[in-house]
Structure formats: structure tokens, C-alpha cells
Enzyme design. Structure first.
Site, mmCIF file in Angstrom:
data_model
loop_
_atom_site.group_PDB
_atom_site.id
_atom_site.type_symbol
_atom_site.label_atom_id
_atom_site.label_comp_id
_atom_site.label_asym_id
_atom_site.label_seq_id
_atom_site.Cartn_x
_atom_site.Cartn_y
_atom_site.Cartn_z
ATOM 1 N N GLN A 128 -70.120 -13.522 65.277
ATOM 2 C CA GLN A 128 -69.258 -14.033 64.209
ATOM 3 C C GLN A 128 -69.645 -15.445 63.778
ATOM 4 O OE1 GLN A 128 -68.078 -12.456 67.043
ATOM 5 N NE2 GLN A 128 -66.011 -11.677 66.709
ATOM 6 N N ASP A 173 -56.518 -17.050 69.538
ATOM 7 C CA ASP A 173 -55.894 -15.764 69.254
ATOM 8 C C ASP A 173 -54.503 -15.654 69.871
ATOM 9 O OD1 ASP A 173 -57.946 -13.584 67.974
ATOM 10 O OD2 ASP A 173 -58.979 -15.185 69.025
#
Length: 332
Positions: free
Chosen positions: A187, A227
Site C-alpha cells: 500500500q 485501524d
């Protein structure tokens, strides 16, 4: 976010609702192709979260909100739809926060589209504030390191970790960004670098294993996303975050976590209670359709790791920059 197309530069979001469908950038196709996909079934939206068509905790939350919107518009059982949505991925708190938000709105008789749009816009507004607060930390000449993607793609628009970088750049500051590649899904290399390149921000991709080398050579600050953040300030982020935090502590480099309040989970007491998602070993052993690992050698693939709060200099939120022992102030 600004993206360059054949017809010129235009502003787009990572996910939105249009003509009765949830529309999003297919992040699996970047950086080589900018492809938009759309879904008219909430089950398919849940699958887009599971298979990482959409990524990043705030974008996952907004996607879930739009998926729940589809469930409400189709007359589906809203509680059953919520179970399907929450089962898509276990770690990101925004997924659960957004799903519960939509269940509450739908049961109260609110308009599903307006509710989901409102949720997505709230993420953009919060990220803008995160950028405003965090940009004050970035000085001219800084070398800034980040990890994974916490930009507009991951947050509907603007970003969390990239929000201060974007704002500092817009303010005319000159600095350099190290974007670690973030194996195995890459990513950092495929998404963060793509976003930085679109906006002309000076940067370079580095192998994950070289992070310590560059920290020792002279990184001025590290900014990552999150997260899920536990009540004590321990947090889960993309695998590879923990060692950066430890190295930052060793070399006296400030280590910041940028995240909206929706990422804080005050029902989770410590990081030891955070469920860490384990993904398929093929993400490690394969590149596309080609196996790069020896046949017969298994692989382990945790998607996230947990970083204890003692390594965090501060949390950059829409309510300001908080030390780990101050996060109770934002408990909702």
C-alpha cells in the site's frame, strides 16, 4: 483528492453514492489504472471491504455506511445486513462504528442516503482538522516517514497521516517524505506514493527493511494512521508499524498517530484485546499469478500489528493533538 487523467486534473473521492449505487476507486488496480467500480447490493459492498477493493479504516467505515444504505433502500433486514458488514474485516474500528451509526439512523427513520453521505462528509471534515493540527508539527527541511496508506484513498478524502503532509505542502513548506513499501500488499508503494506523486510532493519509496537505516540517518518525525486504538492508547495499524515505533523511541524521533475519534475503541481496554486479522498466505508467497516462495514453504500473514502506547508521542485527532494519557478527554 486531486488525480491526473487524460482530460486533466480533477477532484474525486475514494467512495461515494450515485444513482442508487455505491461507487468507489478499485484500489487493487492502482497505481497502473484508475478504475471505478459500483455495487447495488450490500453483500457486494461487504465483499469489496473483505477483498480490499476499498481500504483504510475511515474509507472502510464510509463504504460500510453506503452498504448499509443499500440494505435499507432494498428493504433488507438491517440487523442481518449489519452482521454481514461487520464480518468483512475484524480489526478496523471504523467499520463497526459506521455500521452501528447506520443501524441507529435507519431504525430512527432517517433518510439512508443523507445519513451515509453525512457520515462520509464527517470523515472528510475530521481529516481536514487533523491536517490543520498536524501540519504545525512539520517544519521546513523535515524528513517525514510514513507507513502503509493513510491518505485520501484510505479516508474518503484528505487523509489521516497524509493530511498534515498535504496541508504543510499547501502552506508552502519544503520537506521530504519516506514512504515505506508496506509488504505484502504494498500500500505504501502503490497507493501512498501514487497520491504523493499526483500532488507533486517530494518523496521516495523505501523497502520496509530499510526503515531503521533511514531513521538512524536522520528522520525528523514519523506519522502513521491507525485501524483501532484501545482505551489505554495501544493501537493496531498495518503490519510493520510496531518496529518503526520502537526504532523511533530508540533514536528520539517523534512518533505520531493520526486518526479520527471514530478509530478509538473505548470498549477495548488494551492492545492485547485487539483482534488481529490474518490473511491468506498467498499474499506473501505469490506476486500476481507467479509463486515466488519455494513450494512447500508455508507463510504467515498478519495484516496488522499492535504498538503499545508508550511508543506514541501523540495522537493527531480532529480535536487536537493528544498524549496517550489524555485520550479519555475525547471519549464519546
Amino acid at each position: 483528492m486531486k488525480v491526473r487523467t487524460e482530460s486533466g486534473t480533477k477532484d474525486v473521492r475514494a467512495v461515494w453514492f450515485e444513482d442508487g449505487k455505491t461507487v468507489m476507486i478499485d484500489q487493487r488496480r492502482l497505481p497502473h489504472e484508475l478504475i471505478f467500480v459500483s455495487f447495488d447490493r450490500y453483500e457486494d459492498v461487504a465483499e469489496s471491504i473483505r477483498n480490499m477493493t476499498t481500504r483504510g479504516a475511515p474509507s472502510i467505515g464510509a463504504t460500510a455506511a453506503y452498504g448499509m444504505c443499500l440494505a435499507a433502500l432494498s428493504g433488507a433486514d438491517i440487523d442481518e445486513a449489519a452482521k454481514v458488514m461487520k464480518a468483512a474485516r475484524p480489526t478496523a474500528n471504523d467499520l463497526f462504528y459506521a455500521t452501528d451509526y447506520m443501524v441507529e439512523k435507519v431504525k430512527a427513520g432517517a433518510d439512508p442516503i443523507k445519513s451515509a453521505d453525512g457520515y462520509a462528509q464527517s470523515m472528510v471534515d475530521k481529516c481536514t482538522l487533523i491536517g490543520n493540527y498536524g501540519a504545525e508539527l512539520i517544519k521546513d527541511g523535515f524528513k517525514v516517514m510514513t507507513h502503509c496508506n493513510a491518505g485520501a484513498l484510505a479516508t474518503v478524502d484528505v487523509g489521516t497521516a497524509l493530511a498534515p503532509i498535504r496541508r504543510a505542502f499547501a502552506d508552502g513548506k519544503k520537506f521530504f517524505v519516506y514512504a515505506s513499501e508496506t509488504r505484502p500488499r504494498l500500500q505504501g508503494m502503490q497507493l501512498t506514493a501514487w497520491e504523493l506523486n499526483q500532488e507533486g510532493i517530494d518523496h521516495a519509496i523505501i523497502p520496509d527493511g530499510s526503515s531503521g537505516h533511514y531513521i538512524r540517518e536522520g528522520v525528523d518525525m514519523i506519522i502513521v494512521g491507525a485501524d483501532r486504538i484501545a482505551a489505554n492508547g495501544d493501537f493496531a495499524n498495518k503490519i510493520g508499524t510496531f518496529e518503526k515505533a520502537v526504532l523511533a523511541k530508540e533514536f528520539g524521533v517523534p512518533f505520531y498517530v493520526a486518526a479520527p475519534i471514530s478509530t478509538f475503541d473505548f470498549n477495548t481496554k488494551t492492545g492485547e484485546d485487539i483482534v488481529i486479522e490474518n490473511r491468506s498466505e498467498e499474499e506473501v508467497t505469490m506476486v500476481g499469478d507467479i509463486r515466488i516462495a519455494p513450494v512447500g514453504s508455508p507463510a504467515l500473514n498478519p495484516a496488522f500489528d499492535m504498538t503499545p502506547a508508550k511508543y506514541v508521542t501523540g495522537f493527531i485527532t480532529e480535536k487536537g493533538i493528544l498524549k496517550p494519557n489524555e485520550i479519555e478527554k475525547v471519549k464519546e
